[in-house]
Design an enzyme around this catalytic site. Sequence first.
Site, short mmCIF file in Angstrom:
data_model
loop_
_atom_site.label_atom_id
_atom_site.label_comp_id
_atom_site.label_asym_id
_atom_site.label_seq_id
_atom_site.Cartn_x
_atom_site.Cartn_y
_atom_site.Cartn_z
N PHE A 8 -3.54 5.86 13.77
CA PHE A 8 -4.22 6.36 14.98
C PHE A 8 -5.18 7.47 14.58
O PHE A 8 -5.14 8.58 15.09
CB PHE A 8 -3.17 6.84 15.99
N LYS A 127 -8.48 -2.63 4.32
CA LYS A 127 -8.87 -3.63 3.31
C LYS A 127 -7.73 -3.98 2.36
O LYS A 127 -7.71 -5.07 1.79
CB LYS A 127 -10.02 -3.10 2.45
N GLU A 151 -12.05 -8.85 10.47
CA GLU A 151 -13.50 -8.64 10.55
C GLU A 151 -13.91 -7.25 10.08
O GLU A 151 -14.91 -7.06 9.39
CB GLU A 151 -13.96 -8.84 12.00
N VAL A 154 -15.02 -5.81 6.19
CA VAL A 154 -16.33 -5.91 5.53
C VAL A 154 -17.41 -5.66 6.59
O VAL A 154 -17.56 -6.42 7.53
CB VAL A 154 -16.53 -7.32 4.90
N GLY A 208 -20.24 13.24 6.73
CA GLY A 208 -18.99 12.50 6.95
C GLY A 208 -19.05 11.07 6.43
O GLY A 208 -18.15 10.28 6.67
N GLU A 211 -16.24 10.64 1.25
CA GLU A 211 -15.00 11.42 1.20
C GLU A 211 -15.22 12.67 0.33
O GLU A 211 -16.18 12.74 -0.44
CB GLU A 211 -13.90 10.59 0.53
N ASP A 222 -15.09 0.71 -3.48
CA ASP A 222 -15.03 0.28 -2.08
C ASP A 222 -15.78 -1.05 -1.92
O ASP A 222 -15.25 -2.00 -1.32
CB ASP A 222 -15.66 1.37 -1.19
N LYS A 226 -14.35 -5.06 -1.01
CA LYS A 226 -14.96 -5.99 -0.04
C LYS A 226 -15.38 -7.29 -0.73
O LYS A 226 -15.26 -8.38 -0.15
CB LYS A 226 -16.15 -5.32 0.65
N GLY A 319 -17.81 3.62 11.13
CA GLY A 319 -17.88 4.33 12.41
C GLY A 319 -16.69 3.98 13.27
O GLY A 319 -16.20 2.85 13.22
N1 LIG Z 1 -13.64 4.66 9.44
C1 LIG Z 1 -14.38 3.59 9.29
O1 LIG Z 1 -15.55 3.58 9.64
C2 LIG Z 1 -13.78 2.35 8.70
C3 LIG Z 1 -14.57 1.19 8.57
C4 LIG Z 1 -13.98 0.01 8.08
C5 LIG Z 1 -12.65 0.01 7.69
N2 LIG Z 1 -11.92 1.18 7.78
C6 LIG Z 1 -10.52 1.16 7.37
O2 LIG Z 1 -9.72 1.36 8.53
C7 LIG Z 1 -8.54 2.10 8.18
C8 LIG Z 1 -8.46 3.34 9.08
O3 LIG Z 1 -9.58 4.17 8.85
P1 LIG Z 1 -9.74 5.57 9.60
O4 LIG Z 1 -11.10 6.03 9.33
O5 LIG Z 1 -9.27 5.41 11.00
O6 LIG Z 1 -8.69 6.46 8.78
P2 LIG Z 1 -8.05 7.85 9.25
O7 LIG Z 1 -8.92 8.52 10.26
O8 LIG Z 1 -7.67 8.55 7.99
O9 LIG Z 1 -6.70 7.41 10.02
C9 LIG Z 1 -5.61 6.83 9.36
C10 LIG Z 1 -4.45 6.78 10.32
O10 LIG Z 1 -3.36 6.10 9.68
C11 LIG Z 1 -2.20 6.92 9.78
N3 LIG Z 1 -1.27 6.64 8.68
C12 LIG Z 1 -1.24 7.17 7.45
N4 LIG Z 1 -0.22 6.63 6.74
C13 LIG Z 1 0.40 5.76 7.58
C14 LIG Z 1 1.53 4.94 7.46
N5 LIG Z 1 2.22 4.85 6.32
N6 LIG Z 1 1.91 4.19 8.53
C15 LIG Z 1 1.22 4.25 9.69
N7 LIG Z 1 0.14 5.02 9.86
C16 LIG Z 1 -0.27 5.76 8.82
C17 LIG Z 1 -2.72 8.33 9.76
O11 LIG Z 1 -1.75 9.22 10.26
P3 LIG Z 1 -1.70 10.74 9.70
O12 LIG Z 1 -2.99 11.35 10.09
O13 LIG Z 1 -0.52 11.32 10.40
O14 LIG Z 1 -1.52 10.62 8.22
C18 LIG Z 1 -3.92 8.16 10.70
O15 LIG Z 1 -3.47 8.13 12.04
C19 LIG Z 1 -8.66 2.44 6.69
O16 LIG Z 1 -7.92 1.49 5.96
C20 LIG Z 1 -10.15 2.31 6.42
O17 LIG Z 1 -10.43 1.96 5.09
C21 LIG Z 1 -12.46 2.32 8.28
#
Ligand SMILES: NC(=O)c1ccc[n+]([C@@H]2O[C@H](COP(=O)([O-])OP(=O)(O)OC[C@H]3O[C@@H](n4cnc5c(N)ncnc54)[C@H](OP(=O)(O)O)[C@@H]3O)[C@@H](O)[C@H]2O)c1
Length: 338
Positions: A8, A127, A151, A154, A208, A211, A222, A226, A319
């Site tokens: 979340f 991923k 979806e 990638v 942002g 990382e 990364d 993909k 995003g």
């Molecule tokens: N952001 C993007 O634009 C984007 C685009 C494409 C794909 N993705 C992928 O989507 C996923 C989420 O990205 P995000 O940007 O939302 O990441 P994020 O903001 O870091 O959120 C990750 C969430 O996962 C939770 N978490 C961590 N370890 C966990 C576990 N063992 N079990 C359940 N929940 C857990 C975290 O909780 P805590 O905060 O309590 O640790 C946090 O709520 C990633 O795999 C990322 O590569 C992201």
Amino acid sequence: MNIALIGFGNVGQGFAAILRDKANDLHAQYGFDGKIVAVATGSRGTLYDPKGLDINALLIAIETGDLSAYPESATLERNWIVQRIATESNADAVVEVSPTNLQTGQPALDICYAALDSGKHVVLANKGPVAVAYHDLMKRAQAANKLVRFEATVMAGTPSIRLALQVLAGCKITSAKGILNGTTNYILTQMEGGMAYGSALQQAQELGYAETDPSGDVDGWDAAGKAIILGAALFGKQWTLDDLDVTGISGISSDDVAAAKQAGERWKLIATVTPEGGVVRPVRLSLADPLAGVGGATNAITYASDLMGDVTLIGAGAGRKETGFAALADLLDIHRLT
Ligand SMILES: NC(=O)c1ccc[n+]([C@@H]2O[C@H](COP(=O)([O-])OP(=O)(O)OC[C@H]3O[C@@H](n4cnc5c(N)ncnc54)[C@H](OP(=O)(O)O)[C@@H]3O)[C@@H](O)[C@H]2O)c1
């Protein structure tokens, strides 16, 4: 459709907000009623209410830093571990949006297996499980008569997977060539405008895009993750990171960028995927190539096919809203098919 959200953060919250804001349209247009019954985080608690959680209250609670701020109710469970949510909750679909591990896919992979084995569909933005175990996931899904969709993995909500697997169905795709990492494309675009690599990277971090430890982006991993997913989805391969030829952009100097510019070309970090293998490396593209015109953090992919020749798709690659949309699109696909 009852939904369990595993993760979340940016994407999970973005997805939840879309579900809340579009509830009426989704019902009217597609007969789709999405209800979040469970939310799990890594360190901020979990919530499960078989009757459905209130999205507004969820978003307010997580803003305080912890899901314990969510209001009490008679049917609310606060102590279910993620595995139990995946197995025993009344969710119809698990949306996996927890952090990516490209080496093992874990712990998300086991959660996906548990969800499928207990009769739930799985949608991923993460991923890791898809790159590490695409074929096992598909086999488990088939055995359970459930669907896996990915979806977001990638190009976020830009429909790269759906274009290849559904829209171009009937064409034989022979290769995919893409700008699949927004951070590196942003850095290269800024360098072409005259900025040094270090300053461009710093700016990408401030915005942002990158990382704090940017190596996953700038070293090409990364994009490689993909490429593995595309190799599996398009060509039935199961590569690991070791099978790919990966070079990042840190060796590209301002002089290299200027030389390319003078020759009417542009450096791009390109992932190329064919049945023979996957390569991620900086390439000098002619300005006539549609990928050369893709600047900033935008992503793009060109599929080469027998019937359609080259088809290029350009759009956001990250995003919270854009990636949340991908999860919604996958759930709508599942809703349509089941
Ligand atoms: N952001 C993007 O634009 C984007 C685009 C494409 C794909 N993705 C992928 O989507 C996923 C989420 O990205 P995000 O940007 O939302 O990441 P994020 O903001 O870091 O959120 C990750 C969430 O996962 C939770 N978490 C961590 N370890 C966990 C576990 N063992 N079990 C359940 N929940 C857990 C975290 O909780 P805590 O905060 O309590 O640790 C946090 O709520 C990633 O795999 C990322 O590569 C992201």
